[in-house]
Design a protein around this motif. Structure first.
Motif, PDB file in Angstrom:
ATOM      1  N   ALA A  11       0.827  -1.204   0.000  1.00 50.32           N
ATOM      2  CA  ALA A  11       0.000   0.000   0.000  1.00 50.32           C
ATOM      3  C   ALA A  11       0.862   1.255   0.000  1.00 50.32           C
ATOM      4  O   ALA A  11       1.973   1.260   0.536  1.00 50.32           O
ATOM      5  CB  ALA A  11      -0.923   0.001   1.214  1.00 50.32           C
ATOM      6  N   ALA A  28      -3.430   1.468   7.658  1.00 45.22           N
ATOM      7  CA  ALA A  28      -2.773   0.679   6.605  1.00 45.22           C
ATOM      8  C   ALA A  28      -1.751  -0.293   7.203  1.00 45.22           C
ATOM      9  O   ALA A  28      -1.652  -1.446   6.773  1.00 45.22           O
ATOM     10  CB  ALA A  28      -2.098   1.612   5.600  1.00 45.22           C
ATOM     11  N   PHE A  32      -1.851  -4.111   5.820  1.00 39.21           N
ATOM     12  CA  PHE A  32      -1.035  -4.469   4.665  1.00 39.21           C
ATOM     13  C   PHE A  32       0.385  -4.845   5.085  1.00 39.21           C
ATOM     14  O   PHE A  32       0.937  -4.272   6.020  1.00 39.21           O
ATOM     15  CB  PHE A  32      -1.007  -3.311   3.660  1.00 39.21           C
ATOM     16  N   VAL A  35       3.976  -1.076   3.570  1.00 41.56           N
ATOM     17  CA  VAL A  35       3.319   0.222   3.479  1.00 41.56           C
ATOM     18  C   VAL A  35       4.356   1.321   3.243  1.00 41.56           C
ATOM     19  O   VAL A  35       5.286   1.477   4.043  1.00 41.56           O
ATOM     20  CB  VAL A  35       2.528   0.537   4.781  1.00 41.56           C
ATOM     21  N   HIS A 130      -2.573  -0.913  -3.468  1.00 41.89           N
ATOM     22  CA  HIS A 130      -3.534  -0.159  -2.651  1.00 41.89           C
ATOM     23  C   HIS A 130      -3.049   1.272  -2.414  1.00 41.89           C
ATOM     24  O   HIS A 130      -1.886   1.485  -2.067  1.00 41.89           O
ATOM     25  CB  HIS A 130      -3.755  -0.862  -1.313  1.00 41.89           C
TER      26      HIS A 130
END
Ligand code: ZN
Length: 237
Positions: A11, A28, A32, A35, A130
């Motif tokens: 992400a 996040a 994820f 990141v 993302h």
């Protein structure tokens, strides 16, 4: 891990250093495996927010070993042209007031559209699927590019234009500032609330000298008003 070739569901978080994007970064990191963060320098008067980013990132890494492992590179992109072509109180030394269009003159036309487009270009290069951003249409200043429909339309346009499949996440879209604090508490308890209160920055005037129970700021600009009101509702005051 860079996310470039692994195909892992990484992400990219639009991370300004404000309360909303700091909360989105924690959100996040909770979801994820990898990141990365992105900040923009567009000549904003409250550029101090860019310096707050480092403290927030380090604070998040210190709070949770998994978050430390997941937190990847930080990117900063200069968008001076955006500040040059927009005559707003965020980028010029003029008073904050309402315009004839019924919007505060803190509105930088096209800002979020430009931000998300640059974010997608970076995510494409980094192999990140993302894109996470803190736009919110519940408790905001009326900016039309914070609306859910704008973001949804942009997701379609970016995916068509780059022939890819980004997913744009706006976890704060339908919650208000008090609920944002409650989300913060769910994600990381009091320690995360303290971190974001003390290290994130919202004040449009860039005041980091005056401390309130809701964090630092001038206490009178629209961003401070919104932040203070949200904190009071969250604390039940
Ligand atoms: Zn302020």
């Amino acid at each position: 891990m860079t996310g470039e070739s692994s195909g892992a569901p990484g992400a990219l978080v639009l991370f300004s250093g404000g309360q909303d994007s700091s909360t989105c970064l924690a959100w996040a990191l909770d979801r994820f495996d990898h990141v990365e963060t992105l900040g923009f320098d567009y000549g904003q008067r409250h550029r101090v927010e860019l310096e707050c980013r480092t403290a927030v990132r380090e604070g998040l890494a210190n709070l949770n070993p998994a978050w430390r492992q997941r937190l990847g590179e930080d990117h900063t992109v200069g968008l001076a042209a955006l500040g040059e072509i927009s005559n707003t109180s965020l980028t010029r030394d003029v008073a904050i007031e309402m315009t004839d269009a019924g919007l505060p003159n803190t509105f930088v036309p096209g800002r979020n559209i430009v931000f998300l487009t640059f974010a997608a270009a970076l995510a494409y290069r980094r192999g990140l699927k993302h894109i996470v951003a803190g736009m919110c249409e519940t408790d905001y200043s009326g900016y039309p590019d914070c609306r859910d429909d704008t973001i949804k339309a942009l997701q379609v346009a970016l995916n068509l234009g780059m022939d890819t499949r980004f997913v744009l996440h706006t976890p704060l879209m339908f919650i208000d500032k008090a609920e944002t604090w409650a989300m913060t508490e769910r994600l990381g308890g009091e320690a995360l609330v303290d971190l974001i209160r003390d290290e994130s920055h919202s004040c449009y005037l860039g005041d980091r000298a005056t401390k309130h129970d809701w964090g630092y700021g001038c206490g009178t600009c629209p961003a401070c008003d919104l932040r203070a009101a949200g904190w009071r509702r969250y604390r039940g005051g």
